[in-house]
Design an enzyme around this catalytic site. Sequence first.
Site, PDB file in Angstrom:
ATOM      1  N   HIS A   1      41.325  16.253  31.407  1.00 61.37           N
ATOM      2  CA  HIS A   1      41.781  16.837  30.144  1.00 61.37           C
ATOM      3  C   HIS A   1      42.103  18.312  30.355  1.00 61.37           C
ATOM      4  CE1 HIS A   1      41.730  18.428  26.085  1.00 61.37           C
ATOM      5  NE2 HIS A   1      42.034  17.198  25.704  1.00 61.37           N
TER       6      HIS A   1
ATOM      7  N   GLU B   1      49.761  15.232  27.572  1.00 62.03           N
ATOM      8  CA  GLU B   1      49.263  16.172  26.569  1.00 62.03           C
ATOM      9  C   GLU B   1      49.781  17.574  26.905  1.00 62.03           C
ATOM     10  OE1 GLU B   1      45.638  14.581  24.290  1.00 62.03           O
ATOM     11  OE2 GLU B   1      44.947  15.912  25.872  1.00 62.03           O
TER      12      GLU B   1
END
Length: 256
Positions: A93, A165
């Site tokens: 992430h 993302e």
Amino acid sequence: MKTYIVGNWKMNFTVGESSLYFHKLLQRVKSYRDIEVVVAPSLVALQPLSLQVDRHKIKLAAQNAYFQDFGAYTGEVSVSQIRSLVDYCIIGHSERRHILGETNKDVRKKVAAAVRNGITPIICIGETAEERKNGETTDVIRDQLLSSLSEIAAEDLSKVIIAYEPVWAISTTKSAKMATPDDIKEVLDLIHKLLTKTYGEKTVADTPVLYGGSVKVSNAEAYLSIPGCDGLLIGGASLIAPEFSDIIEIAKQVRA
Ligand code: PGA
């Protein structure tokens, strides 16, 4: 292919709050055959939630895990230690990459450890605002994507999920900062092209590619309608039960 709706709770909720919130979600969320609902609570809540979970409705994910199975790694928790608790693990992430210094090499090893332990990695990739401004998006995506998969055998590609993302579009309320469906389509096309070129069309046909970054009820339909978008990775909106369950309903309608 199923549509994935993944909630990333990040470092929110105590164990007690997680349990109460999860209970609320289990009551609200309906189970659909073609929608895979996943939530990633804080590590400390995984064990109690694994006892509460109804896997027909919601699957559990970790937000991170270490690549070594056991040993002298103080403070780390390995993929093999959580394998009985979760079906998925978010890996790489942007907050881990940019705040906690995780490198492409760490990500690659964690992805390999997840697949080795029978957990599906949700591999996050995405460029920063600076990289985008400098025209480096293609290079960043290529590097992050291909290096994260470099220890994975081609036949295991259906066991990983990719989440695009863009770092600049995460956790924003300003619509000018949100990614447009065109922005996203460009990179999803790039990801599909890179995967196809490297592994062949047949091998990657079953590799889901998700989008994440300020997904809300108001934009979920537009994002899910992007060709090649197989689901959503949701941060802030996954902490609000009606928002999260409404996004699942939107996914059901879009895919109907
Ligand atoms: P956000 O977070 O939905 O709050 O932008 C997404 C993520 O970081 O996974």
